[in-house]
Design a protein around this motif. Structure first.
Motif, mmCIF file in Angstrom:
data_model
loop_
_atom_site.group_PDB
_atom_site.id
_atom_site.type_symbol
_atom_site.label_atom_id
_atom_site.label_comp_id
_atom_site.label_asym_id
_atom_site.label_seq_id
_atom_site.Cartn_x
_atom_site.Cartn_y
_atom_site.Cartn_z
ATOM 1 N N ALA A 132 0.781 -1.344 0.071
ATOM 2 C CA ALA A 132 -0.136 -0.110 -0.031
ATOM 3 C C ALA A 132 0.729 1.213 0.009
ATOM 4 N N GLY A 133 1.916 1.223 0.535
ATOM 5 C CA GLY A 133 3.084 2.259 0.833
ATOM 6 C C GLY A 133 3.447 2.863 -0.572
ATOM 7 N N TYR B 148 -4.548 -6.585 2.034
ATOM 8 C CA TYR B 148 -4.585 -5.178 2.278
ATOM 9 C C TYR B 148 -5.600 -4.912 3.249
ATOM 10 N N ALA B 149 -5.669 -3.707 3.865
ATOM 11 C CA ALA B 149 -6.472 -3.295 4.738
ATOM 12 C C ALA B 149 -7.748 -2.883 4.094
ATOM 13 N N PRO B 150 -9.093 -3.374 4.759
ATOM 14 C CA PRO B 150 -10.262 -3.041 3.792
ATOM 15 C C PRO B 150 -10.330 -1.634 3.011
ATOM 16 N N ASP B 151 -9.871 -0.651 3.866
ATOM 17 C CA ASP B 151 -10.203 0.816 3.492
ATOM 18 C C ASP B 151 -9.186 0.987 2.091
ATOM 19 N N PHE B 152 -8.053 0.384 2.363
ATOM 20 C CA PHE B 152 -7.188 0.369 0.808
ATOM 21 C C PHE B 152 -7.827 -0.267 -0.163
ATOM 22 N N TYR B 153 -8.263 -1.408 0.026
ATOM 23 C CA TYR B 153 -8.830 -2.316 -1.032
ATOM 24 C C TYR B 153 -9.945 -1.476 -1.639
ATOM 25 N N HIS B 154 -10.769 -0.944 -0.761
ATOM 26 C CA HIS B 154 -12.103 -0.446 -1.402
ATOM 27 C C HIS B 154 -11.655 0.889 -2.152
ATOM 28 N N THR B 155 -10.359 1.442 -1.569
ATOM 29 C CA THR B 155 -10.215 2.588 -2.750
ATOM 30 C C THR B 155 -9.781 2.232 -3.764
ATOM 31 N N VAL B 156 -9.139 1.134 -3.824
ATOM 32 C CA VAL B 156 -8.382 0.794 -5.176
ATOM 33 C C VAL B 156 -9.779 0.302 -6.016
ATOM 34 N N PHE B 157 -10.248 -0.382 -5.590
ATOM 35 C CA PHE B 157 -11.759 -1.030 -6.258
ATOM 36 C C PHE B 157 -12.363 0.282 -6.841
ATOM 37 N N LYS B 158 -12.874 1.009 -6.025
ATOM 38 C CA LYS B 158 -13.650 2.230 -6.585
ATOM 39 C C LYS B 158 -12.942 3.021 -7.524
ATOM 40 N N GLY B 159 -11.680 3.326 -7.574
ATOM 41 C CA GLY B 159 -11.015 3.874 -8.552
ATOM 42 C C GLY B 159 -10.976 3.032 -9.734
ATOM 43 N N MET B 160 -10.677 1.912 -9.623
ATOM 44 C CA MET B 160 -10.500 1.236 -10.923
ATOM 45 C C MET B 160 -11.686 0.776 -11.628
ATOM 46 N N PRO C 225 -16.974 -12.993 9.538
ATOM 47 C CA PRO C 225 -16.349 -11.832 9.561
ATOM 48 C C PRO C 225 -14.840 -12.017 9.827
ATOM 49 N N ASN C 226 -14.029 -11.528 9.417
ATOM 50 C CA ASN C 226 -12.684 -11.761 9.491
ATOM 51 C C ASN C 226 -12.315 -11.128 11.020
ATOM 52 N N THR C 227 -11.352 -11.862 11.878
ATOM 53 C CA THR C 227 -10.586 -11.483 13.089
ATOM 54 C C THR C 227 -9.305 -11.009 12.859
ATOM 55 N N PRO C 228 -8.752 -10.418 13.741
ATOM 56 C CA PRO C 228 -7.098 -10.126 13.703
ATOM 57 C C PRO C 228 -6.362 -11.622 13.527
ATOM 58 N N GLU C 229 -6.760 -12.361 14.178
ATOM 59 C CA GLU C 229 -6.118 -13.755 14.214
ATOM 60 C C GLU C 229 -6.462 -14.445 12.887
ATOM 61 N N GLY D 215 -5.754 -13.315 9.840
ATOM 62 C CA GLY D 215 -4.608 -12.724 8.967
ATOM 63 C C GLY D 215 -5.125 -12.704 7.491
ATOM 64 N N VAL D 216 -6.282 -12.448 7.287
ATOM 65 C CA VAL D 216 -6.933 -11.968 6.023
ATOM 66 C C VAL D 216 -7.929 -10.946 6.132
ATOM 67 N N ASN D 217 -8.270 -10.415 5.113
ATOM 68 C CA ASN D 217 -9.329 -9.536 5.056
ATOM 69 C C ASN D 217 -10.154 -9.932 3.650
ATOM 70 N N ASN D 218 -11.272 -10.608 3.905
ATOM 71 C CA ASN D 218 -12.077 -11.226 2.635
ATOM 72 C C ASN D 218 -13.454 -11.018 3.046
ATOM 73 N N TYR D 219 -14.112 -10.535 3.923
ATOM 74 C CA TYR D 219 -15.441 -10.348 4.361
ATOM 75 C C TYR D 219 -16.084 -9.404 3.588
ATOM 76 N N ILE D 220 -17.082 -9.805 2.749
ATOM 77 C CA ILE D 220 -17.448 -8.676 1.766
ATOM 78 C C ILE D 220 -17.957 -7.498 2.500
ATOM 79 N N ALA D 221 -18.594 -7.597 3.727
ATOM 80 C CA ALA D 221 -19.520 -6.394 4.286
ATOM 81 C C ALA D 221 -18.221 -5.464 4.894
ATOM 82 N N THR D 222 -17.052 -5.625 4.852
ATOM 83 C CA THR D 222 -15.838 -4.853 5.167
ATOM 84 C C THR D 222 -14.983 -4.378 4.121
ATOM 85 N N MET D 223 -14.862 -5.401 3.019
ATOM 86 C CA MET D 223 -14.068 -5.014 1.898
ATOM 87 C C MET D 223 -14.935 -4.093 0.933
#
Length: 758
Positions: free
Chosen positions: A424-425, A466-478, A501-505, A507-515
């Motif tokens: 992301a950086g 990716y963090a959900p906010d970052f992925y969503h930014t990329v998704f919306k832009g593309m 729903p994803n938990t910190p443990e 290790g992935v972010n793939n829950y549709i309601a947050t991504m």
């Protein structure tokens, strides 16, 4: 490149992009609403609001917190805790009343009060000092615990129900004033215990157990429920500490029946299926601990479901809009394993081969094959002139995708990028960079202004790091860039899931309601999910299973369908990865998720039919061919052997080709039955007329079991075939079902049976 990015954004201000850019410049953020039904895909387990209690210890709330990485841990019964437990210490408080006699005049209560620091002094009268305790109920004893202070010899004896006196223990000097525990070898029922010494002694504590101590958690569901499936993670971190583990059920909390015997050393989550389902209000997971000091038990999670399991029931059937041929796709790759562009492949290879089992193909289109920096805009116009891409000067996607389209496999593209490949950086402006890429891609490959070589674009494959906010930014832009360039090019998000729903443990972010957020909706043409038919066996190992299994992860598509129905009514759902790993004649399959080549073939056909019935919009089998090298997850999932091994079609390839040949021009239209005695579907022609039935048993592919079924049908069967992939055609003639008085009678097996109707 950055100048071009700004120019593209500025020229499209009328589409709303300019407003978004201005808001960002002022430091404001556009409002983002939550989904109205973010958890619509989730199944609420019967244990969600259960009252949970445990015998001892801490962390009881962790048992039902939906987190398999947190746990309840019991206290250690030994060396001292069992003394105060009525469920473990048979003698607790038994020295009071009429159960005890002793020499001298002391009050004996302290001898069995559970406190090894309080005691009673037993004086000698004219002879020995003696303490006798009558058991409330004569019974066999397993262990005795004693703490005594003595100056002379000391022994303990037992009196059996037959009147026999047996020496249980002679005390050694090192046991003086020590809390000891020893096994009882007397097998007869004991009615009394005696402690005798020629001199006065102090008895600090006397305890006994008739079995090894149990530690358990108890779930009260609030009322009787019909329980079908119980998922547990019950790993004992010290396997030597636990002798056995049992899963028990009760209607009243008093009478218990065993639901399953579990392996305490199992580290992962396991699935316990109750056959048949059982009525119960109480669920108990019980560890029996070893005779050792400081050993404890753990329970990490207990989740209780009805017979539909964690993904819920099948939806009501409705006619499928696609024929079986149109529904089926395959995952490919540039060059189809030959390390050269597909337009240069020999006849019958690559897309020309796989058109026999699919109507479209999906490509993993790496972002870093197009640009060296995500903020750079791809120059597809230069690529079309033979000058390659910025990242790969030899690459021409036009010739690649044209070869696919010419063969009859139009391309759907999954643009691949992850936080590992594109952190992301390194994105200077994620929205702008993504917008410019999407715009350039759609302008070149879309059908409105471009060459029409790509039918749909997925914004990411599995960018779950990716963090959900970052992925969503990329998704919306593309996505916005794609739609501004070509509104007809379909847009899908990356593969997501809607059941957990994803938990910190995790290790992935793939829950549709947050991504994704609701402002994504206008940009979405379909939802995207990957689902493989995995379950966890009694050892906690992930294995592959048949697609109809009530706990198969392939059923997670049901959760996505429910999410879409609740939040995005009418939106299609695509299963862009599914399949099974299998061995073949040239390449073995040894990892835990492997099935046999025969099972892969049968599951492929049955899974495709099941997916058509569930209402999915597209299915892309993963993978077109085995990978090279040793057996590993997904490396044996091909419909053919690897190119390195010759690329020969596997049994699954022939079975899927047979499915298309026999049923390719039909669509699923109704369910006749879905039960243990057979799944039977009606298949219709384009006019909506039922022309075929397809039926099978929902069992393991290698099972030889069969079942005779009779069902009503208005049409007479005229031909029948089994699809198994064993012959070159992939199918074989089957006995014609009997038809009498409007009833069809036939015998079903694991192999799909196709019946043509008059």
């Amino acid at each position: 490149m950055k100048l071009l990015a700004v120019t593209l954004i500025a020229t499209l201000a009328i589409s709303g992009i300019g407003l978004l850019l201005n808001m960002q410049i002022r430091g404001q953020k556009p409002a983002v609403l939550d989904w109205q039904y973010p958890d619509a895909g989730r199944v609420i387990p019967l244990s969600r609001n259960a009252r949970v209690t445990a015998t001892s210890g801490k962390g009881v709330k962790n048992i039902t917190d939906d987190n398999t990485n947190t746990f309840w841990q019991s206290d250690a019964p030994f060396p001292t805790n069992y003394l105060t437990r009525k469920d473990q210490n048979l003698l607790l408080d038994q020295a009071g009343g009429n159960h005890c006699t002793l020499t001298g005049k002391a009050i004996p209560t302290a001898a069995t009060d559970g406190n090894p620091e309080s005691g009673v002094t037993i004086d000698a009268d004219t002879g020995n000092a003696q303490f006798t305790l009558q058991l409330e109920q004569p019974q066999q004893l397993l262990l005795v615990g004693v703490k005594a202070g003595f100056s002379g010899s000391l022994q303990m004896t037992a009196v059996t129900t037959s009147g026999k006196t047996t020496i249980l223990h002679w005390f050694e000097q090192h046991e003086n004033y020590a809390l000891i525990r020893f096994q009882v070898h007397e097998v007869s029922a004991i009615k009394a215990l005696n402690i005798i010494s020629p001199k006065p002694f102090t008895l600090f504590e006397l305890a006994a157990l008739n079995s090894l101590p149990d530690e358990f958690a108890l779930l009260d569901l609030g009322k009787q429920q019909l329980i079908g499936i119980i998922e547990t993670r019950h790993w004992a971190t010290n396997p030597a500490a636990v002798v056995k583990t049992n899963l028990l059920l009760s209607k009243d909390g008093l009478q218990w029946v065993q639901a399953a015997a579990l392996q305490p050393a199992t580290t992962g989550k396991i699935t316990n299926i109750l056959t048949p389902p059982a009525e119960a209000r109480y669920v108990k997971l019980q560890h029996t601990l070893a005779d050792a000091d400081w050993v404890k038990a753990e329970i990490w999670e207990i989740t209780v479901y009805d017979s539909n399991g964690p993904f819920g029931p099948m939806p009501p059937p409705k006619p499928q809009q696609h024929t079986m041929r149109k529904l089926l796709g395959v995952n490919g790759i540039w060059g189809w394993g030959y390390n050269q562009s597909s337009n240069n492949l020999p006849s019958g290879k690559g897309p020309q081969l796989f058109v026999r089992v699919a109507d479209c193909a999906r490509n993993y289109h790496n972002l870093d094959w197009d640009v060296t920096d995500p903020d750079h805009t791809p120059q597809f116009d230069l690529m079309a002139l033979g000058k390659g891409t910025e990242a790969q000067p030899w690459l021409n996607w036009d010739t690649e995708y044209a070869a696919w389209k010419t063969a009859g496999l139009p391309a759907q593209v999954s643009v691949q990028f992850t936080n590992a490949s594109h952190p992301a950086g390194i994105w200077n402006n994620a929205y702008t960079a993504a917008y410019n890429y999407g715009y350039a891609f759609a302008r070149h490959f879309g059908s409105t202004h471009g060459n029409g070589l790509v039918t749909a674009i997925e914004i990411g494959n599995e960018p779950w790091d990716y963090a959900p906010d970052f992925y969503h930014t990329v998704f919306k832009g593309m996505a916005r860039g794609v739609k501004d360039a070509d509104a007809d090019l379909k847009v899908l998000p990356c593969a997501l899931q809607a059941h957990a729903p994803n938990t910190p443990e995790s290790g992935v972010n793939n829950y549709i309601a947050t991504m994704l957020t609701p402002d994504s909706a206008p940009l979405l043409d379909a939802l995207n999910i990957h689902a493989y038919s995995y379950v966890y066996n009694e050892a906690g190992m992930r294995i592959a299973t048949y697609p109809e299994h009530s706990c198969s992860e392939m059923r997670s598509v049901l959760s996505m369908l429910r999410f879409g129905k609740a939040n995005l009514p009418g939106i299609p759902v695509q299963l862009t990865e599914w399949g099974w790993d299998s061995s073949s004649s040239a390449e073995d399959c040894l990892h835990s998720e492997c099935v046999t080549e025969n099972e892969q073939a049968l599951y492929a056909v049955r899974g495709a039919l099941m997916s058509a019935r569930m209402g999915l919009d597209r299915l892309f089998w993963f993978f077109y061919a085995n990978g090279k090298g040793e057996s590993s997850i997904f490396n044996r999932s091909g419909l053919t052997e690897s190119v390195q091994a010759g690329g020969s079609p596997k049994q699954a390839f022939r079975a899927m080709a047979a499915l298309i040949y026999l049923l390719g021009n039909t669509s699923f239209c109704n369910v006749l039955q879905e039960g243990n005695n057979g799944w039977i579907y009606a298949m219709c022609n384009p006019a909506g007329q039922v022309t075929h039935l397809v039926a099978w048993l929902p069992i393991a592919g290698n099972s030889v079991a069969t079942a005779k079924v009779t069902f009503a049908c208005l049409q007479k069967p005229v031909s029948a075939w089994v699809i198994n992939g064993l012959t070159a055609s992939g199918y074989g003639q089957a006995p014609l079902p009997v038809y009498e008085n409007g009833l069809i009678t036939t015998r079903l097996s694991a192999q799909p049976l196709v019946i043509e109707l008059q």
